[in-house]
Design a protein around this motif. Sequence first.
Motif, PDB file in Angstrom:
ATOM      1  N   ALA A 193      33.469  45.013  59.223  1.00 17.89           N
ATOM      2  CA  ALA A 193      33.302  46.273  58.501  1.00 17.89           C
ATOM      3  C   ALA A 193      33.418  46.022  57.003  1.00 17.89           C
ATOM      4  CB  ALA A 193      34.372  47.253  58.961  1.00 17.89           C
ATOM      5  N   ARG A 194      32.713  46.816  56.209  1.00 19.46           N
ATOM      6  CA  ARG A 194      32.839  46.708  54.755  1.00 19.46           C
ATOM      7  C   ARG A 194      34.268  47.043  54.343  1.00 19.46           C
ATOM      8  NH1 ARG A 194      30.762  50.435  52.092  1.00 19.46           N
ATOM      9  NH2 ARG A 194      30.653  49.422  50.067  1.00 19.46           N
ATOM     10  N   THR A 195      34.754  46.287  53.374  1.00 20.94           N
ATOM     11  CA  THR A 195      36.116  46.465  52.895  1.00 20.94           C
ATOM     12  C   THR A 195      36.121  46.708  51.393  1.00 20.94           C
ATOM     13  OG1 THR A 195      36.402  44.123  52.417  1.00 20.94           O
ATOM     14  CG2 THR A 195      36.937  44.863  54.669  1.00 20.94           C
ATOM     15  N   GLY A 196      37.317  46.920  50.868  1.00 15.98           N
ATOM     16  CA  GLY A 196      37.439  47.022  49.421  1.00 15.98           C
ATOM     17  C   GLY A 196      36.976  45.762  48.723  1.00 15.98           C
TER      18      GLY A 196
ATOM     19  N   LEU B 244      42.031  45.751  49.221  1.00 13.20           N
ATOM     20  CA  LEU B 244      40.972  44.752  49.413  1.00 13.20           C
ATOM     21  C   LEU B 244      40.600  44.591  50.880  1.00 13.20           C
ATOM     22  CD1 LEU B 244      42.227  42.003  46.933  1.00 13.20           C
ATOM     23  CD2 LEU B 244      40.186  43.427  46.651  1.00 13.20           C
ATOM     24  N   LEU B 245      41.563  44.799  51.788  1.00 12.36           N
ATOM     25  CA  LEU B 245      41.332  44.571  53.216  1.00 12.36           C
ATOM     26  C   LEU B 245      40.902  45.822  53.974  1.00 12.36           C
ATOM     27  CD1 LEU B 245      44.378  42.259  54.016  1.00 12.36           C
ATOM     28  CD2 LEU B 245      41.967  41.585  53.985  1.00 12.36           C
TER      29      LEU B 245
ATOM     30  N   CYS C  62      33.939  40.858  21.635  1.00 16.85           N
ATOM     31  CA  CYS C  62      34.101  40.539  23.051  1.00 16.85           C
ATOM     32  C   CYS C  62      35.490  39.966  23.321  1.00 16.85           C
ATOM     33  CB  CYS C  62      33.041  39.527  23.481  1.00 16.85           C
ATOM     34  SG  CYS C  62      31.352  40.123  23.333  1.00 16.85           S
ATOM     35  N   GLY C  63      35.885  39.986  24.583  1.00 13.61           N
ATOM     36  CA  GLY C  63      37.184  39.427  24.927  1.00 13.61           C
ATOM     37  C   GLY C  63      37.486  39.580  26.400  1.00 13.61           C
ATOM     38  N   PRO C  64      38.574  38.977  26.865  1.00  7.31           N
ATOM     39  CA  PRO C  64      38.923  39.027  28.284  1.00  7.31           C
ATOM     40  C   PRO C  64      39.509  40.369  28.679  1.00  7.31           C
ATOM     41  CG  PRO C  64      40.622  37.856  27.084  1.00  7.31           C
ATOM     42  CD  PRO C  64      39.528  38.157  26.093  1.00  7.31           C
ATOM     43  N   VAL C  65      39.319  40.738  29.930  1.00  7.95           N
ATOM     44  CA  VAL C  65      39.884  41.961  30.505  1.00  7.95           C
ATOM     45  C   VAL C  65      40.537  41.595  31.835  1.00  7.95           C
ATOM     46  CG1 VAL C  65      38.276  43.534  29.358  1.00  7.95           C
ATOM     47  CG2 VAL C  65      37.649  42.512  31.540  1.00  7.95           C
ATOM     48  N   TRP C  66      41.325  42.512  32.373  1.00  6.42           N
ATOM     49  CA  TRP C  66      42.132  42.167  33.552  1.00  6.42           C
ATOM     50  C   TRP C  66      42.236  43.372  34.482  1.00  6.42           C
ATOM     51  CZ3 TRP C  66      43.911  37.719  35.414  1.00  6.42           C
ATOM     52  CH2 TRP C  66      44.924  37.733  36.377  1.00  6.42           C
ATOM     53  N   LEU C  67      41.939  43.150  35.768  1.00  2.00           N
ATOM     54  CA  LEU C  67      42.098  44.178  36.796  1.00  2.00           C
ATOM     55  C   LEU C  67      42.951  43.633  37.925  1.00  2.00           C
ATOM     56  CD1 LEU C  67      38.543  45.759  37.289  1.00  2.00           C
ATOM     57  CD2 LEU C  67      40.432  46.613  35.907  1.00  2.00           C
ATOM     58  N   GLU C  68      43.760  44.507  38.533  1.00  2.67           N
ATOM     59  CA  GLU C  68      44.566  44.134  39.690  1.00  2.67           C
ATOM     60  C   GLU C  68      44.283  45.100  40.832  1.00  2.67           C
ATOM     61  OE1 GLU C  68      48.314  42.395  37.045  1.00  2.67           O
ATOM     62  OE2 GLU C  68      48.653  44.062  38.431  1.00  2.67           O
ATOM     63  N   ILE C  69      44.133  44.533  42.030  1.00  5.97           N
ATOM     64  CA  ILE C  69      43.810  45.343  43.200  1.00  5.97           C
ATOM     65  C   ILE C  69      44.761  44.952  44.336  1.00  5.97           C
ATOM     66  CG2 ILE C  69      42.000  46.087  44.785  1.00  5.97           C
ATOM     67  CD1 ILE C  69      39.948  44.981  42.785  1.00  5.97           C
ATOM     68  N   PRO C  70      45.512  45.887  44.912  1.00 10.06           N
ATOM     69  CA  PRO C  70      46.463  45.552  45.981  1.00 10.06           C
ATOM     70  C   PRO C  70      45.780  44.954  47.208  1.00 10.06           C
ATOM     71  CG  PRO C  70      46.938  47.712  45.065  1.00 10.06           C
ATOM     72  CD  PRO C  70      45.621  47.296  44.494  1.00 10.06           C
ATOM     73  N   GLN C  71      46.533  44.137  47.915  1.00  6.44           N
ATOM     74  CA  GLN C  71      46.034  43.448  49.098  1.00  6.44           C
ATOM     75  C   GLN C  71      45.461  44.419  50.123  1.00  6.44           C
ATOM     76  OE1 GLN C  71      49.122  41.811  51.564  1.00  6.44           O
ATOM     77  NE2 GLN C  71      47.827  40.148  52.330  1.00  6.44           N
ATOM     78  N   ASP C  72      46.157  45.510  50.379  1.00  2.40           N
ATOM     79  CA  ASP C  72      45.699  46.434  51.419  1.00  2.40           C
ATOM     80  C   ASP C  72      44.410  47.141  51.021  1.00  2.40           C
ATOM     81  OD1 ASP C  72      47.645  47.512  49.532  1.00  2.40           O
ATOM     82  OD2 ASP C  72      47.372  49.433  50.542  1.00  2.40           O
TER      83      ASP C  72
END
Length: 542
Positions: free
Chosen positions: A7-10, A173-174, A161-171
């Motif tokens: 199934a498609r997930t995050g 993503l799954l 321009c420059g770096p950016v940062w994202l965080e996504i919880p494990q659950d």
Amino acid sequence: MPVPTPARTGGDVVAETLEALGATTVFGIPGQHALGLFDAVRRSGLRYAGSRTELNAAFAADGHARVTGTATPLLVSTGPGALQTLAGLQEAAASSVPVLGISSQIPSAGLGGVRHGYLHELPDQLASFRGVVKHARLVRHAAQIEPALTEAWEIALTAPCGPVWLEIPQDVLLAPATVPPVTSVSWSPRPPHPRPELVAETVRLLDGAQRPVILAGGGAARASAELLELAEKLRAPVVTTYGGKGAFPWEHPLSARSWLEDRHTTSFLADSDVLLVVGSGLGEMSTNYRTFRPTGTVIQVDADLAVLESNYPALGVHADARLLLRAVVSGVTARVPDGVAEERVRVLLERVRARFAEQDRDLEWQVLSALRSAVPDDTPTCWDMTILTYWAWPAWDPRGGPQLSAQGAGGLGYAFPAALGVAAAVDGPVLAVSGDGGAMYGISELAAAAQQGSRVVWLIVDDGGYGILREYMTDAFGEATGTELTRPDFAALAESFGVPATRTTPEALHADLVTAFASGGPHVVVLPTVLRTFAPTHSEQP
């Protein structure tokens, strides 16, 4: 039995969005919390280029982003994996490189300290990145993934321009995706446009100048056509900073090149009655360690609002370099070529050559000359913080190939992993140059080079330690501490990874490099020798 389609997930939403944004290659290392993300990459059209440490993955993404001119994704796991990217992201921030960092997080139930005891848990992981990157965000739900990634992508590519940062919880993503597949996104960078009255004032000052000079920094790198047109129209000599190498043709009669740590060049810049600074913050290296004392008017053009007039009084113009140069080119009056500016450049470069002729640096020139003649034109080059790089910053003729280094933040270990990132983007060979100290930071990436078949020739100048620090400490204190290093047999070590290697000498360097570039895969060339830096002149006032 057929394998059932998952199934498609995050994680799939992340991969779909990256593809819709235009990403083709992602760098990084998987980890327990990020498994859903990496499994989605496997099912996508994205190419994964793995590294052996997260720091090296960040450097690889940096190199890839610099040569492609677009954002490059960096995928890592929570806690230790995420934190190891910080030095690489600092370099990306200092050099205005659009790296898109995406990290997993502990499960949502543990965020904010509600529950404790998760593997890799940090009290506030995001806080570790806020002072380094342009933008940082925690994504809590699948519906937020596409908007957050699109926002981050746009911010990364908006000047500066420059770096950016994202965080996504494990659950997240799954978990099964609650949003339809991402097939298209809409984004647009927001370049700062120059105010018309500032353009008019810039044109007025340049038209009235008798000795105009242009100092082109890294911000001018993607405005080379406009820079050339303006210089020729004004008959203005152009000096490029180390980060701006390649923005102006090296052999052009108006090219005063990049001898920034030379008092003659410092005087040349200071003597201009109007100095147009494009895309440079006028930091210590661009101003010969702040011995630059302008006698005329300085016009400073930069997309980074924070650097305007931060070091020198100037007419500050907040603008994208290409937009400002384009407007100024159409406004200034073309001058009749009379050879005066070209003669000033010729005299300057003759004085620089004469100063070097007084120094006993024949070996250094021999090595640099052999390297330049062996490297094919248009070849990207990546340089670590080593003595040969200190020579290459002012003296290397790029000949159409991007010259990348960690000059922004100055960390060790950049060259080889960055070259692997470059190799993933170009159809041709790449050169990496390291000292033996810096080489040890990236030695594990020989495994990645062998696995990926990267066409990187890695020159390791083995002088037995941290050569530049040895010189600095000896000059300052009479002796050095902590600079002498036990090293491996680099050639034998490379061959143990399945990477061909050559031990060379200064006399054989050219021929051995030619053979290495013709090999069609990774190749290590080890040069045991002790090089010295050129004698400093920044202590002398211009």
